[in-house]
Design a protein around this motif. Structure first.
Motif, PDB file in Angstrom:
ATOM      1  N   THR A 156       0.842  -1.194   0.000  1.00  0.00           N
ATOM      2  CA  THR A 156       0.000   0.000   0.000  1.00  0.00           C
ATOM      3  C   THR A 156       0.878   1.246   0.000  1.00  0.00           C
ATOM      4  O   THR A 156       2.099   1.180   0.152  1.00  0.00           O
ATOM      5  N   TYR A 157       0.214   2.399  -0.150  1.00  0.00           N
ATOM      6  CA  TYR A 157       0.916   3.680  -0.166  1.00  0.00           C
ATOM      7  C   TYR A 157       0.497   4.514   1.045  1.00  0.00           C
ATOM      8  O   TYR A 157      -0.686   4.546   1.412  1.00  0.00           O
ATOM      9  N   ASN A 158       1.473   5.173   1.629  1.00  0.00           N
ATOM     10  CA  ASN A 158       1.221   6.155   2.680  1.00  0.00           C
ATOM     11  C   ASN A 158       1.508   7.535   2.096  1.00  0.00           C
ATOM     12  O   ASN A 158       2.634   7.826   1.693  1.00  0.00           O
ATOM     13  N   ILE A 159       0.481   8.373   2.032  1.00  0.00           N
ATOM     14  CA  ILE A 159       0.585   9.691   1.399  1.00  0.00           C
ATOM     15  C   ILE A 159       0.560  10.769   2.479  1.00  0.00           C
ATOM     16  O   ILE A 159      -0.340  10.785   3.330  1.00  0.00           O
ATOM     17  N   THR A 160       1.529  11.641   2.437  1.00  0.00           N
ATOM     18  CA  THR A 160       1.603  12.775   3.352  1.00  0.00           C
ATOM     19  C   THR A 160       1.581  14.057   2.517  1.00  0.00           C
ATOM     20  O   THR A 160       2.324  14.162   1.531  1.00  0.00           O
ATOM     21  N   TRP A 220      -6.448  28.148  -4.747  1.00  0.00           N
ATOM     22  CA  TRP A 220      -5.332  29.082  -4.924  1.00  0.00           C
ATOM     23  C   TRP A 220      -4.265  28.891  -3.840  1.00  0.00           C
ATOM     24  O   TRP A 220      -3.760  29.843  -3.272  1.00  0.00           O
ATOM     25  N   THR A 221      -3.945  27.620  -3.551  1.00  0.00           N
ATOM     26  CA  THR A 221      -2.952  27.304  -2.518  1.00  0.00           C
ATOM     27  C   THR A 221      -1.986  26.255  -3.065  1.00  0.00           C
ATOM     28  O   THR A 221      -2.392  25.352  -3.792  1.00  0.00           O
ATOM     29  N   ARG A 222      -0.714  26.376  -2.694  1.00  0.00           N
ATOM     30  CA  ARG A 222       0.310  25.436  -3.138  1.00  0.00           C
ATOM     31  C   ARG A 222       0.492  24.347  -2.083  1.00  0.00           C
ATOM     32  O   ARG A 222       0.709  24.640  -0.900  1.00  0.00           O
ATOM     33  N   TYR A 223       0.402  23.075  -2.540  1.00  0.00           N
ATOM     34  CA  TYR A 223       0.536  21.926  -1.650  1.00  0.00           C
ATOM     35  C   TYR A 223       1.716  21.064  -2.099  1.00  0.00           C
ATOM     36  O   TYR A 223       2.033  20.985  -3.291  1.00  0.00           O
ATOM     37  N   CYS A 224       2.335  20.398  -1.113  1.00  0.00           N
ATOM     38  CA  CYS A 224       3.434  19.474  -1.371  1.00  0.00           C
ATOM     39  C   CYS A 224       3.023  18.069  -0.918  1.00  0.00           C
ATOM     40  O   CYS A 224       2.300  17.917   0.073  1.00  0.00           O
ATOM     41  N   VAL A 225       3.523  17.057  -1.639  1.00  0.00           N
ATOM     42  CA  VAL A 225       3.108  15.668  -1.409  1.00  0.00           C
ATOM     43  C   VAL A 225       4.345  14.778  -1.362  1.00  0.00           C
ATOM     44  O   VAL A 225       5.298  14.973  -2.129  1.00  0.00           O
ATOM     45  N   GLN A 226       4.308  13.802  -0.450  1.00  0.00           N
ATOM     46  CA  GLN A 226       5.367  12.802  -0.333  1.00  0.00           C
ATOM     47  C   GLN A 226       4.718  11.432  -0.141  1.00  0.00           C
ATOM     48  O   GLN A 226       3.728  11.311   0.588  1.00  0.00           O
ATOM     49  N   VAL A 227       5.270  10.396  -0.779  1.00  0.00           N
ATOM     50  CA  VAL A 227       4.664   9.058  -0.760  1.00  0.00           C
ATOM     51  C   VAL A 227       5.711   8.042  -0.331  1.00  0.00           C
ATOM     52  O   VAL A 227       6.890   8.140  -0.704  1.00  0.00           O
ATOM     53  N   GLN A 228       5.262   7.046   0.449  1.00  0.00           N
ATOM     54  CA  GLN A 228       6.116   5.947   0.881  1.00  0.00           C
ATOM     55  C   GLN A 228       5.349   4.643   0.719  1.00  0.00           C
ATOM     56  O   GLN A 228       4.139   4.577   0.971  1.00  0.00           O
ATOM     57  N   ILE A 229       6.053   3.593   0.293  1.00  0.00           N
ATOM     58  CA  ILE A 229       5.435   2.282   0.071  1.00  0.00           C
ATOM     59  C   ILE A 229       5.598   1.421   1.324  1.00  0.00           C
ATOM     60  O   ILE A 229       6.669   1.381   1.928  1.00  0.00           O
ATOM     61  N   SER A 230       4.524   0.735   1.691  1.00  0.00           N
ATOM     62  CA  SER A 230       4.566  -0.219   2.790  1.00  0.00           C
ATOM     63  C   SER A 230       4.229  -1.603   2.247  1.00  0.00           C
ATOM     64  O   SER A 230       3.179  -1.790   1.613  1.00  0.00           O
ATOM     65  N   THR A 231       5.122  -2.592   2.474  1.00  0.00           N
ATOM     66  CA  THR A 231       4.851  -3.953   1.998  1.00  0.00           C
ATOM     67  C   THR A 231       3.852  -4.682   2.884  1.00  0.00           C
ATOM     68  O   THR A 231       3.285  -5.698   2.476  1.00  0.00           O
TER      69      THR A 231
END
Length: 316
Positions: free
Chosen positions: A156-160, A189-200
């Motif tokens: 699965t993916y963990n999205i922050t 009208w807002t800037r967002y940042c995203v980071q993803v990590q995989i969990s087995t």
């Protein structure tokens, strides 16, 4: 006779490599895996320059197989020929140094279970702005053997995600199975940042390396679907009403556009009366004279000399 001389004589007579206690063994031998590869690494021992190395590996149920022979580098990738590597196997490696006809003793590495201990690289993440929402598109890292989903079917993916400049106020989405996710609880009208990590999900700490944070901006709120429906209904109703009015009152509209009433008498007299304009009178009374065109006789004589002068009779 010294031991070194004995070793030289034996190697020369027998024609094979002799293990020498004087040649140091490689150090810090370690077997690692990243994205389902299998790499044996080591440090060079103290001793003469120009050492060569031979590395081998084995599965828990098989004997050692040579993979890299007489190489000068300090690592051997066993998956460069992946036919002998099984993704669910447990493996051990070993290496020895060689200088001329002398070789060191083998040094064995740690053992690893490939699928459980492989280090997973970060996924590739891209963002697509869609009005006041952002779509997150995730691509799994490429494995050397098989693929992530074939080996870790329940991954699965963990999205922050967070507003740019406010990393301390993050929001999280966990155990996501889809590789395309819509973030909808965002400000326009807002800037967002995203980071993803995989969990087995095989072990709590068996996670991939976090992806690089990528950022995208939202735009204006998208209109609600009912607004478009209402506008369409109003336009359609107005068009139907206009058609009904045209059909019911067609006679009145026709009379209004094409009236049958005659013009008053003084209008007719004004339209049929002869104009008194001096310009009109001058054109009407203009006199034309008849004109005739007579050709020049000299031109006729030049063009038709026989016709211009009759022939003379001669007497004999």
């Amino acid at each position: 006779m010294s031991a070194a001389v004995c070793v030289f004589i034996l190697s020369a007579v027998c024609g094979h490599t002799v293990v020498s206690g004087g040649l140091s063994r490689p150090t810090k031998v370690r077997l690692t895996s990243q994205d389902m590869n299998l790499v044996l690494s080591w440090d060079s021992p103290a001793g003469p320059a120009g050492l060569l190395y031979t590395a081998e590996y084995k599965c828990s149920v098989n004997s050692y197989r040579a993979s890299c022979v007489n190489i000068s580098t300090l690592e051997c990738d066993f998956t460069r020929i992946p036919q002998g590597i099984y993704q669910f196997g447990k493996y051990t490696g070993r290496v020895r140094a060689q200088s001329g006809t002398e070789t060191s003793a083998w040094v064995e590495s740690n053992g690893i279970t490939l699928d459980r201990e492989t280090f997973i690289s970060s996924p590739n993440v891209s963002l697509l702005s869609n009005a006041a929402a952002i779509e997150v598109i995730i691509e799994d890292p490429v494995f050397r053997i098989s693929s992530l989903r074939a080996i870790f079917s329940s991954a699965t993916y963990n999205i922050t995600y967070w507003q740019d400049g406010q990393r301390q106020k993050t929001k999280n989405m966990s155990n996501i199975l889809q590789n395309r996710v819509i973030l909808s609880d965002l400000e326009p009208w807002t800037r967002y940042c995203v980071q993803v990590q995989i969990s087995t999900r095989w072990r709590p700490n068996h996670l991939s390396q976090p992806s690089t944070a990528v950022c995208e901006s939202t735009t204006i709120d998208e209109e609600a679907p009912w607004v478009a429906a209402v506008v369409t209904f109003v336009v359609t109703a107005m068009a139907v009403a206009l058609v009904v009015i045209a059909v019911v009152y067609r006679k009145h509209i026709s009379r209004f556009l094409c009236p049958k009433d005659e013009l008053p008498q003084h209008f007719n007299e004004d339209l049929t009366k002869r104009p008194n304009s001096s310009w009109y009178i001058a054109i009407a009374e203009e006199i034309f004279h008849q004109m005739s065109i007579i050709p020049d006789s000299s031109v006729l004589e030049a063009e038709h000399p026989l016709e211009a002068e009759p022939p003379h009779n001669t007497q004999t």
